[in-house]
Design a protein around this motif. Structure first.
Motif, PDB file in Angstrom:
ATOM      1  N   SER A  65      -5.436  33.915  23.363  1.00  0.00           N
ATOM      2  CA  SER A  65      -5.322  35.092  24.225  1.00  0.00           C
ATOM      3  C   SER A  65      -6.503  36.032  24.031  1.00  0.00           C
ATOM      4  O   SER A  65      -7.038  36.172  22.926  1.00  0.00           O
ATOM      5  CB  SER A  65      -4.032  35.866  23.927  1.00  0.00           C
ATOM      6  OG  SER A  65      -2.882  35.070  24.152  1.00  0.00           O
ATOM      7  N   THR A  66      -6.878  36.676  25.129  1.00  0.00           N
ATOM      8  CA  THR A  66      -7.821  37.785  25.113  1.00  0.00           C
ATOM      9  C   THR A  66      -7.095  38.986  25.695  1.00  0.00           C
ATOM     10  O   THR A  66      -6.521  38.906  26.783  1.00  0.00           O
ATOM     11  CB  THR A  66      -9.064  37.480  25.967  1.00  0.00           C
ATOM     12  OG1 THR A  66      -9.698  36.298  25.462  1.00  0.00           O
ATOM     13  CG2 THR A  66     -10.050  38.635  25.929  1.00  0.00           C
ATOM     14  N   ALA A  67      -7.101  40.083  24.969  1.00  0.00           N
ATOM     15  CA  ALA A  67      -6.311  41.230  25.399  1.00  0.00           C
ATOM     16  C   ALA A  67      -7.109  42.518  25.288  1.00  0.00           C
ATOM     17  O   ALA A  67      -8.016  42.636  24.450  1.00  0.00           O
ATOM     18  CB  ALA A  67      -5.030  41.336  24.558  1.00  0.00           C
ATOM     19  N   ARG A  81      -4.036  44.606  29.466  1.00  0.00           N
ATOM     20  CA  ARG A  81      -4.339  43.351  30.150  1.00  0.00           C
ATOM     21  C   ARG A  81      -4.392  42.214  29.135  1.00  0.00           C
ATOM     22  O   ARG A  81      -5.016  42.338  28.083  1.00  0.00           O
ATOM     23  CB  ARG A  81      -5.671  43.457  30.889  1.00  0.00           C
ATOM     24  CG  ARG A  81      -6.075  42.164  31.606  1.00  0.00           C
ATOM     25  CD  ARG A  81      -7.152  42.410  32.635  1.00  0.00           C
ATOM     26  NE  ARG A  81      -8.364  42.979  32.055  1.00  0.00           N
ATOM     27  CZ  ARG A  81      -9.348  43.523  32.779  1.00  0.00           C
ATOM     28  NH1 ARG A  81      -9.241  43.585  34.102  1.00  0.00           N
ATOM     29  NH2 ARG A  81     -10.416  44.014  32.183  1.00  0.00           N
ATOM     30  N   ARG A  83      -4.949  37.900  28.946  1.00  0.00           N
ATOM     31  CA  ARG A  83      -5.225  36.596  29.544  1.00  0.00           C
ATOM     32  C   ARG A  83      -4.939  35.537  28.482  1.00  0.00           C
ATOM     33  O   ARG A  83      -5.527  35.565  27.404  1.00  0.00           O
ATOM     34  CB  ARG A  83      -6.682  36.485  30.008  1.00  0.00           C
ATOM     35  CG  ARG A  83      -7.078  37.480  31.089  1.00  0.00           C
ATOM     36  CD  ARG A  83      -8.518  37.232  31.528  1.00  0.00           C
ATOM     37  NE  ARG A  83      -8.926  38.135  32.588  1.00  0.00           N
ATOM     38  CZ  ARG A  83      -9.562  39.297  32.391  1.00  0.00           C
ATOM     39  NH1 ARG A  83      -9.843  39.672  31.147  1.00  0.00           N
ATOM     40  NH2 ARG A  83      -9.911  40.051  33.407  1.00  0.00           N
ATOM     41  N   SER A  84      -4.029  34.629  28.770  1.00  0.00           N
ATOM     42  CA  SER A  84      -3.589  33.649  27.781  1.00  0.00           C
ATOM     43  C   SER A  84      -3.629  32.241  28.332  1.00  0.00           C
ATOM     44  O   SER A  84      -3.373  32.015  29.522  1.00  0.00           O
ATOM     45  CB  SER A  84      -2.154  33.950  27.315  1.00  0.00           C
ATOM     46  OG  SER A  84      -2.079  35.195  26.663  1.00  0.00           O
ATOM     47  N   VAL A  85      -3.946  31.291  27.449  1.00  0.00           N
ATOM     48  CA  VAL A  85      -3.864  29.872  27.748  1.00  0.00           C
ATOM     49  C   VAL A  85      -2.992  29.236  26.676  1.00  0.00           C
ATOM     50  O   VAL A  85      -3.314  29.301  25.489  1.00  0.00           O
ATOM     51  CB  VAL A  85      -5.257  29.206  27.770  1.00  0.00           C
ATOM     52  CG1 VAL A  85      -5.115  27.709  28.014  1.00  0.00           C
ATOM     53  CG2 VAL A  85      -6.144  29.841  28.838  1.00  0.00           C
ATOM     54  N   HIS A 118      -1.091  43.920  33.161  1.00  0.00           N
ATOM     55  CA  HIS A 118      -1.568  42.774  33.943  1.00  0.00           C
ATOM     56  C   HIS A 118      -1.616  41.550  33.031  1.00  0.00           C
ATOM     57  O   HIS A 118      -2.293  41.557  32.000  1.00  0.00           O
ATOM     58  CB  HIS A 118      -2.968  43.043  34.503  1.00  0.00           C
ATOM     59  CG  HIS A 118      -3.520  41.906  35.321  1.00  0.00           C
ATOM     60  ND1 HIS A 118      -3.161  41.691  36.635  1.00  0.00           N
ATOM     61  CD2 HIS A 118      -4.394  40.917  35.002  1.00  0.00           C
ATOM     62  CE1 HIS A 118      -3.790  40.619  37.099  1.00  0.00           C
ATOM     63  NE2 HIS A 118      -4.543  40.129  36.126  1.00  0.00           N
ATOM     64  N   TYR A 119      -0.866  40.501  33.405  1.00  0.00           N
ATOM     65  CA  TYR A 119      -0.856  39.266  32.637  1.00  0.00           C
ATOM     66  C   TYR A 119      -1.425  38.126  33.475  1.00  0.00           C
ATOM     67  O   TYR A 119      -1.091  37.998  34.659  1.00  0.00           O
ATOM     68  CB  TYR A 119       0.570  38.853  32.231  1.00  0.00           C
ATOM     69  CG  TYR A 119       1.340  39.849  31.404  1.00  0.00           C
ATOM     70  CD1 TYR A 119       0.712  40.705  30.518  1.00  0.00           C
ATOM     71  CD2 TYR A 119       2.725  39.913  31.500  1.00  0.00           C
ATOM     72  CE1 TYR A 119       1.432  41.604  29.761  1.00  0.00           C
ATOM     73  CE2 TYR A 119       3.455  40.814  30.744  1.00  0.00           C
ATOM     74  CZ  TYR A 119       2.811  41.655  29.879  1.00  0.00           C
ATOM     75  OH  TYR A 119       3.533  42.543  29.126  1.00  0.00           O
ATOM     76  N   GLU A 120      -2.242  37.323  32.849  1.00  0.00           N
ATOM     77  CA  GLU A 120      -2.662  36.048  33.432  1.00  0.00           C
ATOM     78  C   GLU A 120      -2.384  34.974  32.386  1.00  0.00           C
ATOM     79  O   GLU A 120      -2.978  34.992  31.310  1.00  0.00           O
ATOM     80  CB  GLU A 120      -4.151  36.047  33.774  1.00  0.00           C
ATOM     81  CG  GLU A 120      -4.555  36.972  34.901  1.00  0.00           C
ATOM     82  CD  GLU A 120      -6.051  36.921  35.169  1.00  0.00           C
ATOM     83  OE1 GLU A 120      -6.669  35.877  34.848  1.00  0.00           O
ATOM     84  OE2 GLU A 120      -6.600  37.914  35.670  1.00  0.00           O
ATOM     85  N   THR A 121      -1.481  34.074  32.680  1.00  0.00           N
ATOM     86  CA  THR A 121      -1.083  33.068  31.701  1.00  0.00           C
ATOM     87  C   THR A 121      -1.101  31.686  32.333  1.00  0.00           C
ATOM     88  O   THR A 121      -0.593  31.501  33.440  1.00  0.00           O
ATOM     89  CB  THR A 121       0.324  33.350  31.145  1.00  0.00           C
ATOM     90  OG1 THR A 121       0.387  34.693  30.676  1.00  0.00           O
ATOM     91  CG2 THR A 121       0.650  32.414  30.001  1.00  0.00           C
ATOM     92  N   LYS A 122      -1.691  30.735  31.628  1.00  0.00           N
ATOM     93  CA  LYS A 122      -1.711  29.353  32.073  1.00  0.00           C
ATOM     94  C   LYS A 122      -1.150  28.459  30.971  1.00  0.00           C
ATOM     95  O   LYS A 122      -1.377  28.701  29.789  1.00  0.00           O
ATOM     96  CB  LYS A 122      -3.144  28.900  32.394  1.00  0.00           C
ATOM     97  CG  LYS A 122      -3.815  29.650  33.523  1.00  0.00           C
ATOM     98  CD  LYS A 122      -5.243  29.144  33.718  1.00  0.00           C
ATOM     99  CE  LYS A 122      -5.939  29.898  34.849  1.00  0.00           C
ATOM    100  NZ  LYS A 122      -7.345  29.438  35.012  1.00  0.00           N
TER     101      LYS A 122
END
Length: 533
Positions: A65-67, A81, A83-85, A118-122
């Motif tokens: 994750s980058t936060a 915010r 962003r996670s993979v 804001h979340y972006e997760t894959k």
């Protein structure tokens, strides 16, 4: 299992041993053994060795994750915010994609009232063994991110790590509180937990202990975490049956499954208290699908859902016994009083015992089937504070103090809850400092034994001072209890990591990926010192 394998309805009985989430999914060997046993009509046993477990068992915590926080001058978070993979492994397990995509976001904002998120997760497939549930399943990962950011932000803007948390906490007056993804916290007093933990951890004495460590040539740091957990799974009902026997026993058949939580003790306590009979007269039977079928034990739900069912069943048994006694004693049911295993006509000496009534029933049992229901998940939470020593010559980290204040609502058995927290913290220390699966470039597992996969031993675990706080009981179940089995593993990793990074901050080191092994820490120290030359 029987439905997945198209087998006829089959009785499944057994003790599964420890769980920690790894046994949530159905493994191929499970199905093959069951299928062979039914087809051959004989006992079939399969036993894997430790390397089989490392190779084929599900892994946990594969999240990158980058936060970022955006804060005002007072430390109030304006935006968050992430962003996670999340890696699922080469084969998707039942929980592999659910963990990063659903369970982590449930608690991604932690105990904080963050206005813009804001979340972006894959979820992505990788060339490893499948990733699945492991004590906390997504919640440790999410809490880790927000708690690391809180400490990093406090350090960057020169703010006390407690003060920045207090500014952003959800306040008791906001309860019930709906977080960014629609999950509702029913109760919690987060600032109160922090205050209690700070006093118990001797926050003000830290500076003196740091000076003493410096004299020994050690770096010394303090870690702080305020955590919250979602518990209960998605099914908030559970079925049990309760039987009073002519032999003077009370038997509870439950669909939950014991795997080290002490459920037999807790359920026995609750039934004994409700019926007013000695606890040694209670028998708890779990893991027998002929006797009880429920959703089972997952997500720290067993006590507050299964326990609710147990208490309901005791009430139902008393109601049924009063009906029977009213006929036997020729009195109105309203005049039948139950107390401590005896049913008495009010104002007279006419009475009959619960077990005597059972003896007059067909089969010598008075039985009820009951269902307990909670109105939603529970939200255990708390504050963990630790202190660590780091040897700059070797990179070895030693946890020297650990204090927790945990809100589990009403603790049915405080000793069992404390043990759960201890175990979770120990696993959290392992995650933060020692444990990590490694593969080579060809996909060969390099950590297939305990020679290569490091776990904490007894002398790596400090005395853990656990205080349970019941000042904010759960509002979604009649017990007031909150699930507690995974709490220590959620608060532990960020607390330890924050402590190590605090110790290293004087060298300008801001971030190291976990586990914070001696080699990683030593290399970071070496590089930081070289950069100053």
């Amino acid at each position: 299992m029987t439905s997945n394998l198209s087998l006829p309805a089959t009785r499944l009985v057994g003790d599964i041993g420890g769980g920690f989430g790894q046994k949530t999914s159905l493994y191929p060997e499970d199905g093959m053994v069951a299928y062979a046993a039914v087809k051959l009509n004989r006992k079939v046993r399969w036993r894997g060795d430790r390397s089989d477990e490392f190779l084929g068992g599900t892994h946990g915590r594969d999240l990158n994750s980058t936060a970022e926080f955006a804060l005002d001058a007072k430390g109030r978070v304006q935006a968050y915010r992430v962003r996670s993979v999340g890696g699922t492994g080469a084969y998707v397990s039942g929980t592999g994609a659910l963990i990063p995509l659903v369970l982590s976001p449930f608690v991604q904002t932690g105990v904080y009232d963050l206005p813009l998120v804001h979340y972006e997760t894959k979820a992505v497939m990788t060339h490893t063994a499948p990733v699945g549930a492991y004590r906390g399943a997504g919640r440790p990962e999410a809490v880790f991110i927000v708690e690391r950011l809180m400490d990093a932000a406090a350090r960057q803007i020169g703010m006390d790590p407690r003060a920045i948390r207090k500014v952003n906490y959800v306040k008791p007056a906001q309860m019930p509180y709906t977080n960014a993804v629609g999950q509702v916290y029913d109760s919690g007093a987060f600032a109160h937990m922090l205050e209690r933990a700070s006093k118990l951890a001797d926050w003000d004495g830290f500076a003196a202990r740091k000076r003493a460590a410096k004299k020994k040539g050690l770096l010394y740091g303090r870690g702080l975490t305020s955590y919250i957990e979602w518990t209960g799974g998605t099914v908030h009902t559970e079925k049990v049956s309760l039987h009073a026997t002519a032999e003077g026993r009370v038997i509870l058949n439950a669909g939950t499954q014991a795997m080290g939580q002490g459920l037999q003790t807790s359920f026995s306590q609750m039934v004994a208290a409700a019926l007013g009979i000695p606890i040694d007269k209670i028998d708890v039977v779990q893991g027998d699908t002929d006797l009880a079928i429920g959703f089972g034990s997952v997500g720290s739900r067993s006590l507050f859902v299964g326990g609710t069912a147990a208490v309901v069943s005791a009430s139902d048994l008393i109601t049924k016994a009063r009906e029977k006694a009213s006929h036997m004693l020729e009195a109105s049911i309203e005049d039948i009083e139950y107390r401590d295993g005896m049913l008495t006509v009010v104002g007279t000496d006419k009475r009959i015992g619960l077990f005597e009534i059972a003896g007059k029933e067909n089969g010598g049992r008075l039985s009820v089937d009951s269902e307990g229901q909670a109105d939603g998940p529970t939200w255990p939470n708390g504050t963990h504070i630790c202190e660590v020593e780091v040897d700059p010559e070797t990179g070895i980290t030693r946890v020297v103090r650990y204090t927790t204040v945990d809100d589990v609502g009403v603790a049915i058995n405080p000793m069992l809850v404390t043990g759960q927290v201890h175990g979770g913290v120990a696993q959290g220390i392992g995650q933060a400092l020692y444990e990590g699966v490694a593969y080579d470039a060809e996909g060969q597992l390099l950590t297939a034994s305990y020679q290569d996969y490091c776990i904490p031993r007894a002398d790596d675990i400090p005395p853990i001072e656990v205080t349970l706080d019941g000042s904010a009981p759960c509002r979604t179940n009649p017990l007031g209890a909150k699930g507690c089995g995974e709490s220590g593993a959620i608060g532990g990793p960020p607390c330890i990591t924050n402590g190590v990074m605090d110790a290293l901050s004087e060298l300008g080191i801001k971030s190291i990926t976990t586990p914070l092994s001696p080699l990683k820490v030593w290399q970071a120290i070496r590089e930081a010192k070289a950069a100053r030359v």
